[in-house]
Design an enzyme around this catalytic site. Structure first.
Site, PDB file in Angstrom:
ATOM      1  N   CYS A   2       0.835  -1.201   0.000  1.00  0.00           N
ATOM      2  CA  CYS A   2       0.000   0.000   0.000  1.00  0.00           C
ATOM      3  C   CYS A   2       0.872   1.255   0.000  1.00  0.00           C
ATOM      4  O   CYS A   2       2.030   1.224   0.393  1.00  0.00           O
ATOM      5  CB  CYS A   2      -0.928   0.113   1.213  1.00  0.00           C
ATOM      6  SG  CYS A   2      -1.910  -1.348   1.519  1.00  0.00           S
ATOM      7  N   ARG A  27       2.855   0.328  -5.383  1.00  0.00           N
ATOM      8  CA  ARG A  27       2.826  -0.322  -4.071  1.00  0.00           C
ATOM      9  C   ARG A  27       1.539  -1.096  -3.829  1.00  0.00           C
ATOM     10  O   ARG A  27       1.386  -1.768  -2.799  1.00  0.00           O
ATOM     11  CB  ARG A  27       2.986   0.725  -2.973  1.00  0.00           C
ATOM     12  CG  ARG A  27       4.231   1.563  -3.087  1.00  0.00           C
ATOM     13  CD  ARG A  27       4.304   2.561  -1.967  1.00  0.00           C
ATOM     14  NE  ARG A  27       4.424   1.878  -0.693  1.00  0.00           N
ATOM     15  CZ  ARG A  27       5.557   1.442  -0.178  1.00  0.00           C
ATOM     16  NH1 ARG A  27       6.673   1.629  -0.827  1.00  0.00           N
ATOM     17  NH2 ARG A  27       5.583   0.837   0.985  1.00  0.00           N
ATOM     18  N   TRP A  75      -3.035  -2.532  -1.430  1.00  0.00           N
ATOM     19  CA  TRP A  75      -2.768  -3.927  -1.792  1.00  0.00           C
ATOM     20  C   TRP A  75      -3.306  -4.726  -0.618  1.00  0.00           C
ATOM     21  O   TRP A  75      -2.731  -4.727   0.475  1.00  0.00           O
ATOM     22  CB  TRP A  75      -1.269  -4.153  -1.967  1.00  0.00           C
ATOM     23  CG  TRP A  75      -0.924  -5.518  -2.481  1.00  0.00           C
ATOM     24  CD1 TRP A  75      -0.888  -5.910  -3.782  1.00  0.00           C
ATOM     25  CD2 TRP A  75      -0.549  -6.665  -1.716  1.00  0.00           C
ATOM     26  NE1 TRP A  75      -0.513  -7.233  -3.871  1.00  0.00           N
ATOM     27  CE2 TRP A  75      -0.297  -7.712  -2.621  1.00  0.00           C
ATOM     28  CE3 TRP A  75      -0.394  -6.908  -0.351  1.00  0.00           C
ATOM     29  CZ2 TRP A  75       0.095  -8.989  -2.208  1.00  0.00           C
ATOM     30  CZ3 TRP A  75      -0.011  -8.172   0.068  1.00  0.00           C
ATOM     31  CH2 TRP A  75       0.232  -9.200  -0.864  1.00  0.00           C
ATOM     32  N   ASN A 101      -0.366   1.808   5.913  1.00  0.00           N
ATOM     33  CA  ASN A 101       0.403   0.835   5.129  1.00  0.00           C
ATOM     34  C   ASN A 101       1.086  -0.080   6.144  1.00  0.00           C
ATOM     35  O   ASN A 101       1.842   0.387   6.985  1.00  0.00           O
ATOM     36  CB  ASN A 101       1.441   1.583   4.279  1.00  0.00           C
ATOM     37  CG  ASN A 101       2.541   0.662   3.762  1.00  0.00           C
ATOM     38  OD1 ASN A 101       3.681   1.081   3.625  1.00  0.00           O
ATOM     39  ND2 ASN A 101       2.230  -0.576   3.485  1.00  0.00           N
ATOM     40  N   GLY A 102       0.789  -1.380   6.059  1.00  0.00           N
ATOM     41  CA  GLY A 102       1.409  -2.321   7.003  1.00  0.00           C
ATOM     42  C   GLY A 102       0.382  -3.318   7.499  1.00  0.00           C
ATOM     43  O   GLY A 102      -0.700  -3.460   6.908  1.00  0.00           O
ATOM     44  N   GLU A 484      15.327 -16.658 -13.125  1.00  0.00           N
ATOM     45  CA  GLU A 484      14.841 -15.306 -13.350  1.00  0.00           C
ATOM     46  C   GLU A 484      13.982 -15.230 -14.620  1.00  0.00           C
ATOM     47  O   GLU A 484      12.935 -14.579 -14.630  1.00  0.00           O
ATOM     48  CB  GLU A 484      16.027 -14.329 -13.417  1.00  0.00           C
ATOM     49  CG  GLU A 484      15.659 -12.883 -13.694  1.00  0.00           C
ATOM     50  CD  GLU A 484      14.769 -12.233 -12.642  1.00  0.00           C
ATOM     51  OE1 GLU A 484      14.494 -12.844 -11.593  1.00  0.00           O
ATOM     52  OE2 GLU A 484      14.327 -11.101 -12.884  1.00  0.00           O
ATOM     53  N   LYS A 488      10.144 -13.937 -14.530  1.00  0.00           N
ATOM     54  CA  LYS A 488       9.682 -12.802 -15.344  1.00  0.00           C
ATOM     55  C   LYS A 488       8.447 -13.205 -16.131  1.00  0.00           C
ATOM     56  O   LYS A 488       7.463 -12.496 -16.171  1.00  0.00           O
ATOM     57  CB  LYS A 488      10.755 -12.347 -16.344  1.00  0.00           C
ATOM     58  CG  LYS A 488      11.870 -11.495 -15.838  1.00  0.00           C
ATOM     59  CD  LYS A 488      11.510 -10.077 -15.482  1.00  0.00           C
ATOM     60  CE  LYS A 488      11.043  -9.922 -14.080  1.00  0.00           C
ATOM     61  NZ  LYS A 488      11.956  -9.918 -12.997  1.00  0.00           N
ATOM     62  N   GLU A 491       5.204 -14.000 -13.830  1.00  0.00           N
ATOM     63  CA  GLU A 491       4.593 -12.916 -13.055  1.00  0.00           C
ATOM     64  C   GLU A 491       3.836 -11.917 -13.925  1.00  0.00           C
ATOM     65  O   GLU A 491       2.868 -11.325 -13.477  1.00  0.00           O
ATOM     66  CB  GLU A 491       5.615 -12.201 -12.162  1.00  0.00           C
ATOM     67  CG  GLU A 491       6.647 -11.391 -12.895  1.00  0.00           C
ATOM     68  CD  GLU A 491       7.613 -10.687 -11.957  1.00  0.00           C
ATOM     69  OE1 GLU A 491       7.203 -10.257 -10.878  1.00  0.00           O
ATOM     70  OE2 GLU A 491       8.798 -10.547 -12.331  1.00  0.00           O
ATOM     71  N   HIS A 507      14.353 -36.405 -12.891  1.00  0.00           N
ATOM     72  CA  HIS A 507      13.964 -36.906 -11.571  1.00  0.00           C
ATOM     73  C   HIS A 507      12.514 -36.561 -11.271  1.00  0.00           C
ATOM     74  O   HIS A 507      12.111 -36.544 -10.111  1.00  0.00           O
ATOM     75  CB  HIS A 507      14.920 -36.356 -10.509  1.00  0.00           C
ATOM     76  CG  HIS A 507      16.317 -36.835 -10.715  1.00  0.00           C
ATOM     77  ND1 HIS A 507      16.725 -38.114 -10.399  1.00  0.00           N
ATOM     78  CD2 HIS A 507      17.400 -36.237 -11.274  1.00  0.00           C
ATOM     79  CE1 HIS A 507      17.996 -38.268 -10.729  1.00  0.00           C
ATOM     80  NE2 HIS A 507      18.423 -37.139 -11.280  1.00  0.00           N
ATOM     81  N   LYS A 606       4.991  -3.668  -5.974  1.00  0.00           N
ATOM     82  CA  LYS A 606       6.421  -3.480  -6.179  1.00  0.00           C
ATOM     83  C   LYS A 606       7.227  -3.698  -4.909  1.00  0.00           C
ATOM     84  O   LYS A 606       8.301  -4.255  -4.929  1.00  0.00           O
ATOM     85  CB  LYS A 606       6.647  -2.061  -6.704  1.00  0.00           C
ATOM     86  CG  LYS A 606       8.092  -1.714  -7.008  1.00  0.00           C
ATOM     87  CD  LYS A 606       8.521  -2.349  -8.297  1.00  0.00           C
ATOM     88  CE  LYS A 606       9.962  -2.078  -8.648  1.00  0.00           C
ATOM     89  NZ  LYS A 606      10.479  -3.140  -9.525  1.00  0.00           N
TER      90      LYS A 606
HETATM   91  C1  F6R Z   1      10.150  -9.779  -9.561  1.00  0.00           C
HETATM   92  C2  F6R Z   1      10.416  -8.846  -8.495  1.00  0.00           C
HETATM   93  C3  F6R Z   1      10.423  -9.364  -7.109  1.00  0.00           C
HETATM   94  C4  F6R Z   1      11.463  -8.619  -6.249  1.00  0.00           C
HETATM   95  C5  F6R Z   1      11.314  -9.039  -4.784  1.00  0.00           C
HETATM   96  C6  F6R Z   1      12.334  -8.366  -3.898  1.00  0.00           C
HETATM   97  O1  F6R Z   1      10.186  -9.151 -10.810  1.00  0.00           O
HETATM   98  O2  F6R Z   1      10.591  -7.676  -8.708  1.00  0.00           O
HETATM   99  O3  F6R Z   1      10.632 -10.735  -7.064  1.00  0.00           O
HETATM  100  O4  F6R Z   1      12.741  -8.909  -6.728  1.00  0.00           O
HETATM  101  O5  F6R Z   1      10.029  -8.722  -4.342  1.00  0.00           O
HETATM  102  O6  F6R Z   1      12.145  -6.983  -3.899  1.00  0.00           O
HETATM  103  P1  F6R Z   1      13.269  -6.006  -3.421  1.00  0.00           P
HETATM  104  O7  F6R Z   1      14.422  -6.147  -4.353  1.00  0.00           O
HETATM  105  O8  F6R Z   1      12.648  -4.651  -3.448  1.00  0.00           O
HETATM  106  O9  F6R Z   1      13.655  -6.433  -2.028  1.00  0.00           O
END
Ligand code: F6R
Length: 611
Positions: A2, A27, A75, A101-102, A484, A488, A491, A507, A606
């Protein structure tokens, strides 16, 4: 997660709140709301869905008169994303409004106590507890808002950044935080609170970073701070000199594409200040050569993509510096009672610097007396402030939820660190160091070359918009790249995808391969080339369609793979920085092809400030 904002000043509050919220939508974006004092009473407007619904509802804020207000983009954690659960929340008499937020962890206990005292709840949120608790203490302590805030923060457990307005004090915003980020901006025409700096940049570059359990009291032209007991404290503001345009799309269709294209610059900005005359200078490390030589073990701790950069760099720290490395997901690390030996170094990697689990892991390490280093992108964030030392990645603001440029910067920051350690510990010669640095300095140009090839990847991606499952396989660093690439894709495209160590497929996972299943094989590690080719043959025999990502001199891979993407040649340790580029573009174009909201994928945010 949030985002919260607040404003008090000469201007109309609601448009400023909306503008701030638009910078915080990363957020959380399942509902939004604002509370504004209109001269007689506090008025709340809220709506489910994206911020634009709230903008439309309030005519861009124009139909909410008043010079003081608070806003929220949500969120959902407690309670579904409905209008009732959206913030702000009122006390019963609608004289106190709160955004949060929290997570209030003891909210159930508090809720029951308040219900016993006759309070009635309308939402399912933990935040409403704060509104009623404020009401309770406000009435109990002679309608003194500061005392009410102090009493509340002594009762609530968990994490919070709160914005609060009281109808009886229509020219004051209160704010307080614990374990959720909060800044205060000092502007000419009024003062602001926000979860993050970009929300206030349009109005001011002078901000205060609020520490845990500090309270801020803002009027149009004053800002005061208090400690957890309500005693006045002094704070210094910091001047922010970011480029404001960095947080705009600048003609790109999505932030993600813009950020993918910013990678050459971001990587260059992260490495160049640290390479001087063939040497690595990381002043902020603040470690003597003796201290570097005394490191016995490195723990890399992070979440999501940041964790994946650690998986890659384990190979590099171990291979080049010969220091044993454990890589942990922060959410696991903090609860597994890790063993810290003498000479341990904990490296926490985080773009936002606010990820709750990573922050908790950092605090755990500090509690145990272990040295900590944060590799962080957001300047002044909690991890940056709390780690013993901080090495910044200079990616600039990253807005798209799926990380790209911050990921690339986290990779190269660790390459430099590993090389520095290797050189100081006598594991590589000055000559070798020069060669490695030469390869690293070439990466930005090589990334540029790969970005020039986007049309082919776009065409390929269009063929897979209807895919059900996609697999990514590789060995060693290629496995880390696969992790990764797979994240990508899943998500932002919502296509089920898994990354597998290529040798592990047989396996169990290989039973999932069907006719036409797309398997992306990452094959950049020459030593493992033949082994991975065998795994490609295994999946092809079961009907898979194989896309290989490999070095540009491995032409004979075309005999085995169905399609090939070549990456420019670099040292085997650094291939991740190149191989990830086509995989980012692939994920991006699949998501675009499916018509999805690339920058704001469902259910995500994010900055993950809850555990
Ligand atoms: C995926 C992504 C997340 C962040 C993870 C850690 O694209 O962005 O997996 O890498 O939430 O976030 P930070 O780096 O902000 O601690």
């Amino acid at each position: 997660m949030c985002g919260i904002v607040g404003y008090v000043g000469k201007e109309q509050a609601a448009p400023i709140l909306l503008d701030g919220l638009s910078k915080l939508e990363y957020r959380g974006y399942d509902s939004a709301g604002m509370a504004v004092y209109d001269g007689e009473k506090i008025v709340i407007n809220k709506s489910t869905g994206r911020l634009k619904v709230l903008s439309e509802l309030t005519h861009d804020g124009e139909n909410m008169p008043g010079h003081i207000g608070i806003g929220h983009t949500r969120w959902a954690t407690h309670g579904e994303p409905t209008e009732t659960n959206a913030h702000p929340h009122f006390n019963e008499s609608k004289t106190i409004a709160v955004v949060h937020n929290g997570i209030i962890e003891n909210y159930l206990k508090l809720k029951n106590l308040l219900i016993e005292r006759g309070y009635q709840f309308v939402s399912d949120t933990d935040t409403e507890v704060v509104a009623h608790l404020l009401d309770y203490y406000y009435k109990k302590y002679d309608k003194d808002p500061l005392t009410a805030v102090v009493k509340v923060i002594h009762r609530v457990e968990g994490s919070y950044a709160l914005g609060i307005i009281f109808a009886d004090y229509p020219d004051v915003v209160y704010s307080v935080r614990k374990d959720s980020p909060l800044i205060v901006g000092k502007a000419k025409e009024g003062n602001l609170i926000a979860s993050d700096v970009p929300a206030v940049l349009k109005y001011t570059r002078d901000v205060y970073f609020i520490e845990n359990e500090e309270i801020a009291r803002l009027t149009e032209d004053t800002i005061e701070f208090f400690n957890v007991d309500g005693e006045p404290i002094q704070k210094q503001s910091k001047h922010i000199d970011w480029d404001i345009n960095a947080a705009e799309k600048n003609g790109y269709e999505h932030f993600m594409l813009k950020e993918i294209y910013e990678q050459p610059k971001a990587v260059r900005d992260t490495i160049s200040p640290r390479i001087k005359d063939g040497k690595i200078i990381i002043e902020e490390l603040g470690m003597t050569d003796e201290e570097i030589r005394s490191i016995k073990k490195i723990h890399i701790v992070a979440c999501g993509s940041a964790y994946h950069t650690g998986v890659t760099n384990k190979y590099i720290f171990e291979g080049l510096a010969r220091i044993p490395v454990e890589v942990d997901l922060a959410s696991e690390f903090r609860y597994r009672n890790p063993i810290f030996e003498e000479g341990a170094l904990v490296i926490i990697i985080s773009q936002s610097g606010e990820t709750a689990d990573s922050l908790a892991a950092l605090r755990l390490a500090k509690e145990k007396g272990v040295k900590t280093l944060g590799i962080v992108n957001v300047v002044g964030s909690s991890i940056a402030r709390e780690a013993d030392k901080v090495m910044y990645t200079w990616a600039g603001p990253e807005i798209a939820v799926a990380t790209t440029k911050a990921y690339s910067c986290q990779l190269v920051a660790q390459y430099l660190l590993a090389l520095k350690f290797a050189q100081v510990r006598g594991q590589i010669t000055d000559e070798q160091l020069k060669e490695y640095l030469h390869e690293i300095e070439m990466l930005p140009n090589q990334i540029e070359i790969l970005l020039g090839n986007k049309e082919r990847i776009q065409k390929f991606a269009n063929r897979y918009v209807a895919a059900k499952d996609v697999f990514f396989i590789g060995r060693g660093i290629d496995y880390a790249i696969s992790l990764e690439g797979s994240l990508k894709l899943k998500e932002i495209s919502y296509i089920h995808s898994e990354a597998y160590a290529a040798g592990e497929l047989k396996h169990g996972t290989i039973s999932l391969i069907e006719d036409g299943t797309l398997v992306t094989a990452v094959v950049t590690q020459e030593e493992l080339y033949k082994k991975t080719i065998s795994n490609i043959v295994e999946v092809k025999t079961r009907g898979a369609y194989v896309l290989a990502v490999t070095n540009d001199d491995n032409l004979d891979i075309e005999k085995t793979a169905d399609s090939v993407i070549y990456i420019p040649k670099t040292n085997a340790y650094f291939t991740n920085s190149l191989a990830i580029i086509p995989l980012q573009l692939f994920a991006y174009y699949v998501s675009v092809g499916k018509g999805l909201d690339v920058d704001k994928p469902r259910n995500l945010a994010k900055s993950v400030t809850v555990e």
